[in-house]
Enzyme design. Sequence first.
Site, PDB file in Angstrom:
ATOM      1  N   LYS A 189      58.738  -7.731 -29.505  1.00  0.00           N
ATOM      2  CA  LYS A 189      58.218  -8.672 -28.504  1.00  0.00           C
ATOM      3  C   LYS A 189      58.955  -8.365 -27.201  1.00  0.00           C
ATOM      4  O   LYS A 189      59.630  -9.223 -26.619  1.00  0.00           O
ATOM      5  CB  LYS A 189      58.431 -10.119 -29.000  1.00  0.00           C
ATOM      6  CG  LYS A 189      57.789 -11.200 -28.145  1.00  0.00           C
ATOM      7  CD  LYS A 189      56.263 -11.218 -28.212  1.00  0.00           C
ATOM      8  CE  LYS A 189      55.713 -12.225 -27.202  1.00  0.00           C
ATOM      9  NZ  LYS A 189      54.239 -12.163 -27.081  1.00  0.00           N
ATOM     10  N   ASP A 221      52.443 -10.025 -31.529  1.00  0.00           N
ATOM     11  CA  ASP A 221      51.235 -10.866 -31.535  1.00  0.00           C
ATOM     12  C   ASP A 221      49.971 -10.013 -31.617  1.00  0.00           C
ATOM     13  O   ASP A 221      49.062 -10.287 -32.402  1.00  0.00           O
ATOM     14  CB  ASP A 221      51.210 -11.836 -30.334  1.00  0.00           C
ATOM     15  CG  ASP A 221      51.486 -11.169 -29.000  1.00  0.00           C
ATOM     16  OD1 ASP A 221      51.849  -9.967 -28.968  1.00  0.00           O
ATOM     17  OD2 ASP A 221      51.347 -11.853 -27.960  1.00  0.00           O
TER      18      ASP A 221
END
Length: 358
Positions: A189, A221
């Site tokens: 991330k 994600d």
Amino acid sequence: MNLKIAVLAGDGIGPEVTNEALNVLNAVAKHGGHSFTYTDLLIGGVAIDAEGTPLPQATIDGTLAADAALLGAVGHNKFNSFPPSQRPEAGLLKIRSVLGGFANLRPSVAYKPLADNSALRPEITEGVDIMFVRELLGGLYFGEPRWWNREEKLAHNTMVYSEAEVERVARIAFKLAQGRKKKVTSVDKANVLEVSQLWRYVVDQVAKDFPDVTLEHQLVDSMAIHLMNRPKDFDVVLTENLFGDILSDEAGVITGSLGMLPSATLGGKVNLYEPVHGSAPDIAGKGIANPIGAILTAAMVLRHSAGLEKEAKAVEVAVAEVLAAGYRTADIARGDIAGQKKVSTGEMGKAVLDAIQL
Ligand code: IPM
Ligand code: MN
């Protein structure tokens, strides 16, 4: 070959599925004249009940004295109100850290006939063969400080990684990719977290030593959606601890059930083998749990601790055959598909045993 195996069957369906894994190991040992010996040790909720702690010292000592550790599952909802440090899961996290294995290999293979049972369309899942490499000793799971202060109405966990921790697990991922389709997808991330920026920097450095392997970076994600839309595009998927926990469960959708997935943790004093699924207390003792995750975990014991690659492969081929023949435990059964044989835990184990060609 001689192998001392510490058996930590644990809670819920742990003992039932571990039993089927042991049957497979015994069949291989008997056929090849190997000596596999087993020591049963307590971990998790059963250890709390018997000894007041999720990881008794005898379990630590017994596991360290073994050549490999085979774990079933830990966890029970009766401990839900306990703080994390006293829950059954704490026993698992502590044995992971005592053993020191940092590279958790979670292969996700979509066996062809199981495409029928996946929530995804068969053309999406067919042929999927992903090797997740989950860093298992760092990140939020072990980072300090960690606390929950009820008066302050505040809780704190710490995500921390050193360059050395990232480098050692990245090397394993790249080495594995060299023996596969030569692609590593590193998950992070990095658009938000400094820890992920360090992760990406180190993985880029390690990649220079493996020019034959293609490296791509994915944000966690978007990786979650790519895994559902185009799982066939992935070979080795390298993740930090929590991201790997989440994404490997998601892989259970691709493979038809979480009950299908095995794991092996390498790099420490003693390799630790455990199916990816949990203790499923709601179905425990009913003889309906899927033993395939545990049986494929036994195959990983054969591969990574016993050096019996041919035998490991034979177990995996037997699993594929049994699924192709229509055998289904409840989690992978679909009433509307003709030719499926609904079987119990023991019947599935027996079907795999009978199909193993050594
Ligand atoms: C897993 C499990 C464990 C984890 C739990 C039981 C501590 O979910 O092996 O994926 O979070 O690592
Ligand atoms: Mn998990």
